[in-house]
Design an enzyme around this catalytic site. Sequence first.
Site, PDB file in Angstrom:
ATOM      1  CB  THR A   9      -0.822   0.004   1.320  1.00 57.13           C
ATOM      2  OG1 THR A   9      -1.646  -1.149   1.380  1.00 57.13           O
ATOM      3  CG2 THR A   9      -1.677   1.238   1.494  1.00 57.13           C
ATOM      4  CB  THR A  20       1.652   0.080   4.432  1.00 53.79           C
ATOM      5  OG1 THR A  20       2.829   0.006   5.240  1.00 53.79           O
ATOM      6  CG2 THR A  20       1.594   1.447   3.766  1.00 53.79           C
ATOM      7  N   GLY A  21       0.277  -2.596   5.203  1.00 52.07           N
ATOM      8  CA  GLY A  21       0.381  -3.947   5.762  1.00 52.07           C
ATOM      9  C   GLY A  21      -0.987  -4.586   5.879  1.00 52.07           C
ATOM     10  CB  THR A  71      -3.936  -0.350  -0.970  1.00 53.80           C
ATOM     11  OG1 THR A  71      -3.261  -1.593  -0.989  1.00 53.80           O
ATOM     12  CG2 THR A  71      -5.377  -0.583  -0.592  1.00 53.80           C
TER      13      THR A  71
HETATM   14  N1  GLY Z   1      -3.288  -2.313   3.984  1.00 51.85           N
HETATM   15  C1  GLY Z   1      -3.809  -2.743   2.784  1.00 51.85           C
HETATM   16  C2  GLY Z   1      -4.811  -3.782   2.879  1.00 51.85           C
HETATM   17  O1  GLY Z   1      -4.790  -4.594   3.773  1.00 51.85           O
HETATM   18  O2  GLY Z   1      -5.652  -3.842   2.008  1.00 51.85           O
END
Ligand code: GLY
Length: 356
Positions: free
Chosen positions: A210, A261-262, A228
């Site tokens: 992301t 992110t993650g 993302t």
């Molecule tokens: N952080 C991006 C997702 O899990 O979609």
Amino acid sequence: MFSRREWLLSSAAFSGAAGYQAGGRDIVIASSNGLSACQRAMDILRSGGDTLEAVVEGVTLVELDPGDMSVGYGGLPNEEGVVELDACVMHGPTRRAGSVASLRNIKTPARVAKLVMEQTDHIMLAGEGALRFAKAYGFQEENLLTERARLAWLVWKKSLRDNRGHNNWGPGLDAPDGKTSASLRDAFPEVDEATWAWASEVARRPPTGTINCLALNSKGEISGVTTTSGLAWKIPGRVGDSPIIGAGLYVDQDVGAAGSTGRGEENIRVAGAHTIVENMRHGMEPREACIDALKRVARNYNGNREKLAKFDLSFYALRKDGQYGGASLWSGRKFAVNTGTGSRHEDAAHLLERKN
Ligand code: GLY
């Protein structure tokens, strides 16, 4: 549970000198894939542009780059091979927000989220409605699935086997040479070794990359964006944390901004970005505020390392006074920073030390 040493290590990791830029300066931070985004955003701030315009135009560069397969055009698709994008924005000075979820066929979801904020009386549009809205504002429908992303999806699709080792996406019993169960590698003879190594890795371990980008200008105005393509091979319609105001992004003009992110599922359960901004409101430094949110994530698994090892999650925070920081669940991550002298990577703090 974590060992005492790990808790101490994580404390040491965030108790060092936090990133700090004295007030009155332009500052942009982002996830590690945001070096170019930070530079673009900084250029816009320098020319007097608004903080939200700066971060959205910054991440648009990454959305349009097919080389970043976690965002926008070229992002890894859902389980049906369709790219679905999530994004949200928050504008500190006007205290507004906009968001799109499960948006298909549009390369630049962050710009669409900004339009939702500016041009509707809503905050979040999803799926077909988000696409129609984007088209109403002149966005072109395009195929977002690059050949490289399609290859990775096909490798994943063909890697799924029943308990007899069978997969319908391969030659059948009637195959002329009798090769019904050729190895996965044999099914892709034209693919070079480096591409194969990458494709089989993302097939085995679906990524959730992301980009998050946060900007503060010399007037103290602050904004943020997160965008993302979400979890690779997700069930169609799965929405992660990125478009969720308070999870993937939160901005409060009085305090600062945070993003993530993650693995989104873990973040949604702790409302990470909102938690971090509230932590800063109550006096924590950005890194400390991020680590505290990560502790809540770890707490949801009672600190079970085996479970926590199955994912990672990163937070980024920028306080109104110019202090900034980033922290990840696991060690070894970096984040992007631009304070006016070019973009650079800085080490993120961490909660847990990865052994190998
Ligand atoms: N952080 C991006 C997702 O899990 O979609």
